[in-house]
Write a protein that holds these residues in place. Structure first.
Motif, short mmCIF file in Angstrom:
data_model
loop_
_atom_site.label_atom_id
_atom_site.label_comp_id
_atom_site.label_asym_id
_atom_site.label_seq_id
_atom_site.Cartn_x
_atom_site.Cartn_y
_atom_site.Cartn_z
N ALA A 280 0.81 -1.23 0.00
CA ALA A 280 0.00 0.00 0.00
C ALA A 280 0.84 1.28 0.00
O ALA A 280 0.75 2.09 0.92
N PRO A 281 1.64 1.51 -1.04
CA PRO A 281 2.50 2.71 -1.05
C PRO A 281 1.71 4.02 -1.01
O PRO A 281 2.24 5.05 -0.58
N ASP A 282 0.44 3.99 -1.43
CA ASP A 282 -0.36 5.21 -1.46
C ASP A 282 -0.68 5.75 -0.07
O ASP A 282 -0.97 6.95 0.08
N ILE A 283 -0.62 4.89 0.95
CA ILE A 283 -0.90 5.38 2.31
C ILE A 283 0.31 5.25 3.22
O ILE A 283 0.22 5.53 4.42
N ALA A 284 1.45 4.86 2.67
CA ALA A 284 2.65 4.65 3.49
C ALA A 284 3.12 5.96 4.12
O ALA A 284 3.04 7.03 3.52
N GLY A 285 3.59 5.86 5.35
CA GLY A 285 4.17 7.00 6.06
C GLY A 285 3.16 7.95 6.65
O GLY A 285 3.53 8.99 7.20
N ARG A 286 1.89 7.61 6.62
CA ARG A 286 0.84 8.52 7.11
C ARG A 286 0.23 8.08 8.44
O ARG A 286 -0.68 8.70 8.94
N ASN A 287 0.71 6.96 8.97
CA ASN A 287 0.22 6.46 10.26
C ASN A 287 -1.29 6.19 10.22
O ASN A 287 -2.01 6.43 11.18
N ILE A 288 -1.77 5.65 9.09
CA ILE A 288 -3.19 5.33 8.99
C ILE A 288 -3.42 3.87 8.61
O ILE A 288 -4.57 3.41 8.58
N ALA A 289 -2.36 3.12 8.35
CA ALA A 289 -2.51 1.72 7.95
C ALA A 289 -3.07 0.89 9.11
O ALA A 289 -2.67 1.06 10.26
N ASN A 290 -3.95 -0.02 8.78
CA ASN A 290 -4.55 -0.91 9.76
C ASN A 290 -3.55 -2.02 10.11
O ASN A 290 -3.17 -2.81 9.24
N PRO A 291 -3.13 -2.16 11.38
CA PRO A 291 -2.14 -3.18 11.74
C PRO A 291 -2.75 -4.53 12.08
O PRO A 291 -2.01 -5.46 12.42
N TYR A 292 -4.08 -4.66 12.00
CA TYR A 292 -4.74 -5.89 12.44
C TYR A 292 -4.14 -7.13 11.77
O TYR A 292 -3.76 -8.10 12.45
N ALA A 293 -4.09 -7.14 10.44
CA ALA A 293 -3.67 -8.35 9.73
C ALA A 293 -2.25 -8.75 10.10
O ALA A 293 -1.94 -9.93 10.26
N MET A 294 -1.37 -7.76 10.28
CA MET A 294 0.00 -8.08 10.63
C MET A 294 0.09 -8.59 12.07
O MET A 294 0.83 -9.54 12.36
N ILE A 295 -0.66 -7.99 12.97
CA ILE A 295 -0.63 -8.42 14.37
C ILE A 295 -1.17 -9.85 14.50
O ILE A 295 -0.59 -10.68 15.21
N VAL A 296 -2.27 -10.14 13.82
CA VAL A 296 -2.83 -11.50 13.91
C VAL A 296 -1.92 -12.51 13.21
O VAL A 296 -1.82 -13.66 13.63
N SER A 297 -1.22 -12.08 12.16
CA SER A 297 -0.21 -12.96 11.55
C SER A 297 0.87 -13.30 12.58
O SER A 297 1.33 -14.45 12.66
#
Length: 356
Positions: A280-297
């Protein structure tokens, strides 16, 4: 275990630099709560590694990973890598093939407190990870896709008994551990009589070792229809590479999208936590990405490591992580914008870590 677990941190590209630290934050909190000893190893990969070290997969990376039990890999934005640089390779297939991470485990679960197309969905797609159609991993040398003339492209699909049997056994093991004990094998042996036929044959053979698990077989097109009509019917699904890739994204859409799509690539000795979504480079660096999928991974990795190494502290840490994620969502303590909240990536990670 009589030693610390050794886990690598590979942040990847774009939003990987934001969501992976939140995953590790929650894993650390759960480990502290249970007294689990973990050695963390940061390993450069992807575009940051290319810019700093000249390689997206720097020399020595595989040797370093050889010393670890598993790792967290952030999303890789390989489509943006320089096309004329042989040192700018996609690390995904190399890691999967080198460590025989043959089972790609992708859950889809509707969560109380979040809008979804269907309530009460709780299924897991187990996708064969190292053969099938993807041309970067289905042959030993060269690529499984080629163009013999300007107007013709040939794509090779590889199905082997060994890989089919291994992924079927992993799926049966998973189904046996769940209350419903149901496994659906998805294929198309009515048309692909040899390829899908071989996959189906191996699923049936492995089924004989699991008399407590109910096996059902569904043609892939019929399954796609049933998935979008009544996904609650399904428990664990096993299928081939490309079918699994497509169907798992469809399943994610039923419960809220790829931001809620975790994943684990598991092999005989090691496992890699990797969310299904891209970088998702379009939202990178904006502190808005949802971390759910990575945390559950990361939670899935923790559970896998605990069961693999008979370490109850890791299994309990994974349970605490899952409980904390569901509480933050259910009580809407701190959610990112895509989940209807106003929190940033770090705030959501902080909230989950705080209630572990």
């Amino acid at each position: 275990m009589n030693r610390a677990l050794k886990i690598g941190i590979l942040e990847g590209d774009d939003i990987g630099l934001e969501v992976v630290p939140e995953c590790v934050k929650v894993m650390r909190a759960a480990a502290r709560k249970t007294g689990l000893d973990i050695e963390w190893h940061e390993i450069p990969i992807g575009r940051p590694a290319l810019d700093k070290l000249g390689y997206t997969l720097p020399p020595g990376t595989l040797e370093k990973l050889d010393t670890l039990d598993g790792w967290v890999l952030g999303p890789i934005g390989h489509q943006a890598y320089p096309k004329d640089n042989p040192k700018a390779i996609n690390p995904h297939p190399i890691l999967r093939k080198h460590y025989d991470l043959f089972a790609n485990i992708r859950p889809a679960k509707s969560l109380p407190g979040l809008r979804a197309l269907y309530p009460d969905v709780d299924l897991i797609i187990v996708r064969e990870n190292n053969e099938g159609f993807p041309p970067d991993r289905n042959v030993f040398a060269g690529a499984g896709e080629f163009r013999p003339s300007p107007d013709m492209t040939i794509s090779v699909r590889v199905i082997t008994r060994q890989a089919s049997s291994k992924v079927a056994r992993a799926a049966f093991d998973l189904a046996r551990s769940r209350p419903r004990k149901k496994l659906t094998a998805v294929h198309k042996d009515t048309v692909f009589k040899l390829g899908c036929g071989m996959f189906a044959e191996e699923c049936r053979k492995v089924a004989q070792e699991f008399p407590d698990v109910a096996l059902n077989e569904v043609m892939v097109d019929t399954f796609a229809m049933r998935l979008v009509m009544k996904p609650q019917d399904f428990d664990v699904i096993v299928t081939t590479n490309t079918f699994g890739d497509i169907l798992s994204d469809a399943a994610a859409g039923l419960v809220g999208g790829l931001g809620l799509a975790p994943g684990l690539s598991a092999g005989p000795e090691r496992a890699m936590a990797q969310a299904t979504h891209g970088s998702a480079p379009d939202i990178a660096g904006r502190n808005i990405a949802n971390p759910y999928a990575m945390i559950v991974s990361g939670q899935m990795l923790m559970d896998w490591l605990g069961r693999k190494h008979a370490e109850p502290k890791a299994v309990e840490a994974a349970r605490l992580m899952g409980q904390a994620v569901e509480r933050v969502i259910r009580e809407r303590i701190a959610l990112t914008g895509d989940l209807g909240g106003k929190a940033g990536t770090r705030a959501m990670g902080d909230a989950i870590a705080a209630v572990v």
